[in-house]
Design an enzyme around this catalytic site. Structure first.
Site, PDB file in Angstrom:
ATOM      1  CE1 TYR A 161      -3.546   2.667   0.306  1.00 46.01           C
ATOM      2  CE2 TYR A 161      -2.157   3.527   2.069  1.00 46.01           C
ATOM      3  CZ  TYR A 161      -3.199   3.686   1.178  1.00 46.01           C
ATOM      4  OH  TYR A 161      -3.892   4.864   1.143  1.00 46.01           O
ATOM      5  NE  ARG A 208       1.626  13.362  11.332  1.00 44.47           N
ATOM      6  CZ  ARG A 208       1.895  14.072  10.234  1.00 44.47           C
ATOM      7  NH1 ARG A 208       2.964  14.833  10.197  1.00 44.47           N
ATOM      8  NH2 ARG A 208       1.099  14.006   9.176  1.00 44.47           N
ATOM      9  NE  ARG A 221      -9.292   3.891   3.201  1.00 44.34           N
ATOM     10  CZ  ARG A 221      -8.572   3.769   2.077  1.00 44.34           C
ATOM     11  NH1 ARG A 221      -8.404   4.784   1.279  1.00 44.34           N
ATOM     12  NH2 ARG A 221      -8.002   2.606   1.792  1.00 44.34           N
ATOM     13  CG  PHE A 281      12.020  18.576  -3.747  1.00 49.20           C
ATOM     14  CD1 PHE A 281      10.778  19.159  -3.536  1.00 49.20           C
ATOM     15  CD2 PHE A 281      12.071  17.325  -4.357  1.00 49.20           C
ATOM     16  CE1 PHE A 281       9.610  18.500  -3.918  1.00 49.20           C
ATOM     17  CE2 PHE A 281      10.913  16.666  -4.739  1.00 49.20           C
ATOM     18  CZ  PHE A 281       9.672  17.257  -4.515  1.00 49.20           C
TER      19      PHE A 281
END
Ligand code: RWZ
Length: 363
Positions: A161, A208, A221, A281
């Site tokens: 997932y 978290r 979910r 980034f």
């Protein structure tokens, strides 16, 4: 048209044709995209806007395309019979100037309703960038659809997932970096390391966001794998009860140990970056992730509220983190906190030893 001087006629005709074809001026759709990016994610907006011009727009559009896909996945008000085909065909919708959808909440409603703005910006990107974005959208949409119908049960499911929703983001970014020539061709072949980068971020968010996800309306979910939490409780909701604090924190700590396995690969990936803005980034979210894991570790507040790094601490890394040295120092700081907390727990927590070893390895 006849009343204008000759040299203006072609310009006027072009403007007229452009209007009829509903082609938006470049600035309008991109301005929409950056405005939307700022509304949905402050932290990503900052790092994306600092990317080199060659990559900035592609990454901004990539972000919004996946955000839109995420909005469809997340909206529990959409019937599964509608949701599945939208997720599986989303990679086609991104080329369709007319496509939009009514769904989501807050700023996302606007993103979905005015989606043709994102489409316009997408269609203006280089074809090579478009292909990367469409391919990742295709794979992610299919993976999300698979998980609409099944739960995250095993650790393998959990990794799969996370691969779909985050590992693929890392893989797509690699291809954008290589294709921009700002990074080496090697990045085309770094799928495995890039997947680890994504998994490290996504698992940290899943850990978290326990409370936020379980209290989600109209339906929770959950992404914590049953193979792990099943050892600590009969139902996930049981972790919310104060009397179950001990098993809850035990489970939390095992998930932190699991997430930490990805950190060394993430460092290995970032060591290969040569453009300082691309480096920043990538590095900022990774540092935030290890910082968040250190905060969550053995912390019962994960089950009663939101555990987040303070704004001031976050801002420090946006400024700093110019090179690998800065990155190692930041990782050392947080892995040091993890290692000493884990060391203190080793007598009563069977996974503390793994956490300590994995944290020490990052020192
Ligand atoms: C950074 C180009 C919003 C795209 C994916 C982000 C939505 C799952 C949510 C793509 C860091 C949290 C943002 C792990 C990647 N799907 N998880 C670009 C996007 C972590 C980012 C968010 C994933 C993602």
């Amino acid at each position: 048209v006849l009343e204008h001087p000759d040299e203006l006629v072609p310009l006027i005709q072009m403007a007229y044709l452009a209007k009829r074809a509903k082609v938006l001026p470049k600035d309008e759709s991109l301005a929409f995209c950056y405005d939307m990016l700022n509304r949905v994610s402050r932290s990503f907006a900052v790092v994306i806007q600092r990317l080199p011009p060659e990559l900035r727009d592609a990454v901004c559009v990539f972000y919004l395309v996946l955000r839109a896909l995420d909005t469809v996945e997340d909206d529990m008000a959409i019937a599964v019979s509608i949701k599945l085909p939208v997720l599986r065909t989303f990679h086609e919708k991104i080329y369709d100037r007319k496509w939009s959808m009514e769904c989501g909440q807050d700023a996302y409603v606007d993103l979905m309703k005015r989606y043709p703005m994102v489409t316009d910006a997408f269609l203006r990107l280089k074809p090579g960038y478009q292909k990367v974005i469409a391919d990742i959208t295709h794979r992610m949409g299919d993976g999300m659809a698979d998980f609409i119908e099944k739960e995250v049960l095993t650790v393998r499911d959990y990794d799969l997932y996370c691969h779909y929703v985050a590992g693929l983001v890392g893989i797509g970014l690699c291809q954008l970096f290589a294709s921009s020539q700002l990074e080496s061709k090697e990045f085309y072949e770094m799928e495995d390391l890039a997947n680890h980068m994504g998994l490290f971020l996504q698992k940290t968010n899943i850990i978290r966001d326990f409370l936020e996800d379980i209290d989600e309306e109209p339906a929770p979910r959950m992404f914590w794998p049953k193979e792990i939490w099943g050892k600590y409780a009969k139902k996930l909701e049981d972790f919310k009860a104060p009397e179950n604090a001990q098993p809850a924190v035990g489970c939390l700590n095992e998930l932190v140990a699991d997430a930490l396995q990805h950190a060394p690969y993430s460092l290995q990936y970032m060591a290969k970056l040569r453009n300082p803005d691309v480096f920043r980034f990538c590095a900022i979210p990774q540092v935030m992730a290890i910082g968040t894991l250190a905060l969550c570790y053995n912390n019962h507040r994960v089950f009663t509220g939101v555990v987040k790094m303070r704004r001031g601490e976050t801002a420090k890394y946006v400024q700093l983190l110019g090179n690998m040295g800065d990155l190692y120092r930041a990782f050392e700081l947080f892995s040091g906190r993890l290692a000493s907390q884990a060391a203190a727990l080793e007598q009563k927590d069977e996974h503390a030893q793994i956490t300590r070893e994995r944290a020490v390895y990052l020192q």
